[in-house]
Design an enzyme around this catalytic site. Structure first.
Site, short mmCIF file in Angstrom:
data_model
loop_
_atom_site.label_atom_id
_atom_site.label_comp_id
_atom_site.label_asym_id
_atom_site.label_seq_id
_atom_site.Cartn_x
_atom_site.Cartn_y
_atom_site.Cartn_z
CG ASP A 57 -1.90 -0.81 1.29
OD1 ASP A 57 -1.61 -2.30 0.77
OD2 ASP A 57 -3.02 -1.08 2.02
CG HIS A 118 -8.57 2.10 -0.24
ND1 HIS A 118 -9.18 2.98 0.45
CD2 HIS A 118 -8.38 1.17 0.95
CE1 HIS A 118 -9.36 2.92 1.80
NE2 HIS A 118 -8.82 1.75 1.95
CG HIS A 241 -5.96 -5.87 2.47
ND1 HIS A 241 -6.92 -4.62 2.12
CD2 HIS A 241 -7.09 -6.69 2.95
CE1 HIS A 241 -8.02 -4.82 2.43
NE2 HIS A 241 -8.29 -6.16 2.83
#
EC number: 3.1.3.16
Length: 309
Positions: A57, A118, A241
């Protein structure tokens, strides 16, 4: 619209974005159209060759993405695989996702960008990207172009047929990689089903499948991961995640690794970030790093929105 005729323009976009300056709305429209051409020919299980550096991320932390390139090597000198969640929560989602998309157009064989949970219309309206687009462009058009493009991002990648990479985790609907290959990915992330699970699930120490506390996807135990790896000839599942304080974290029997590449997440979590470098012989090593120093944003932590982490 042909990518080959636009190389000079894409280089200009990369140069501008590298200074953390957002593109014009017209440029974003053009960039998203070019990126759709590139991404639409990629597989749901995109094949990737070594050497490659695998990243988790980013969440709009642009300066930390620059630090990642500083540590891992610039694109295209280093091959990169990003496992999703480029937007939301950080202050520079627009510049972050724009730069990665521009790199993808310019060097399609050198960078792979997967979809995270997202990269979705619904989630970005809650966690910041939609509001950032409104603030920076004065309308929702750019958000619309980006979220339409997100539907084209590959769901997973396969490094040398040995390391399976994806944002979230496994699904009770999926036993083989061929089950992933036949999914119709060009859609908003569904609330349930295999596409949702690939982007939302988490590994767990408890065996079997479990109900996810996130309200989407599942938890999957070491036995599930072991069986999936065995059935598909895999050594390892790499995923993102989840915030992990040291930047990477192994499951107990070392068949799943979580990689998180946003240091000091939300500008206050105090975590390290990591990337996983894989060489030509499929040996891997983790590089950990801290948040990039930036004088102009020292006040940032005091005005961080109180998001649920």
């Amino acid at each position: 619209m042909s990518v080959s005729g636009k190389i000079g323009e894409v280089d200009r976009w990369i140069e501008q974005l590298s200074r953390c300056e957002p593109l014009s709305e017209e440029d974003v429209i053009q960039m998203c159209d070019l990126a759709k051409e590139v991404l639409s020919v990629e597989s749901n299980v995109q094949s990737v060759r070594c050497p490659v550096t695998v990243c988790g991320d980013i969440h709009g932390q642009f300066h930390d993405l620059m630090e990642l390139f500083n540590i891992g090597g610039p694109s295209p000198d280093t091959n990169y695989l990003f496992m999703g969640d480029y937007v939301d929560r950080g202050y520079h989602s627009v510049e972050t996702v724009s730069l990665l998309i521009a790199f993808k157009i310019r060097y399609p064989q050198r960078i792979t960008i997967l979809r995270g949970n997202h990269e979705s219309r619904q989630i970005t309206q809650v966690y910041g990207f939609y509001d950032e687009c409104l603030r920076k462009y004065g309308n929702a058009n750019v958000w619309q172009y980006f979220t339409d493009l997100f539907d084209y991002l590959p769901l997973t990648a396969l490094i040398e047929d040995r390391i399976f990479c994806l944002h979230g985790g496994l699904s009770p609907s999926i036993d083989t990689l061929d089950h992933v290959r036949i999914l119709d990915r060009v859609q908003e992330v569904p609330h349930e089903g295999p596409i949702c699970d690939l982007l939302w699930s988490d590994p767990d120490d408890r065996p079997g499948w479990g109900i996810s506390p996130r309200g989407a996807g599942y938890t999957f135990g070491p036995d599930i991961a072991e069986a999936f790896n065995h059935n598909n000839g895999l050594d390892l599942i790499a995923r993102a995640h989840q915030l992990v304080m040291e930047g990477y974290n192994w499951t107990t029997n070392h068949n799943v690794v979580t990689i998180f590449s946003a240091p000091n997440y939300c500008y206050r979590c105090g975590n390290q970030a990591a990337i996983m470098g894989i060489d030509d012989h499929i040996n891997y090593a983790f590089i950990q790093y801290d948040t990039a120093p930036r004088k102009e944003e020292l006040h940032v932590t005091r005005r961080t929105p109180d998001y649920f982490l």
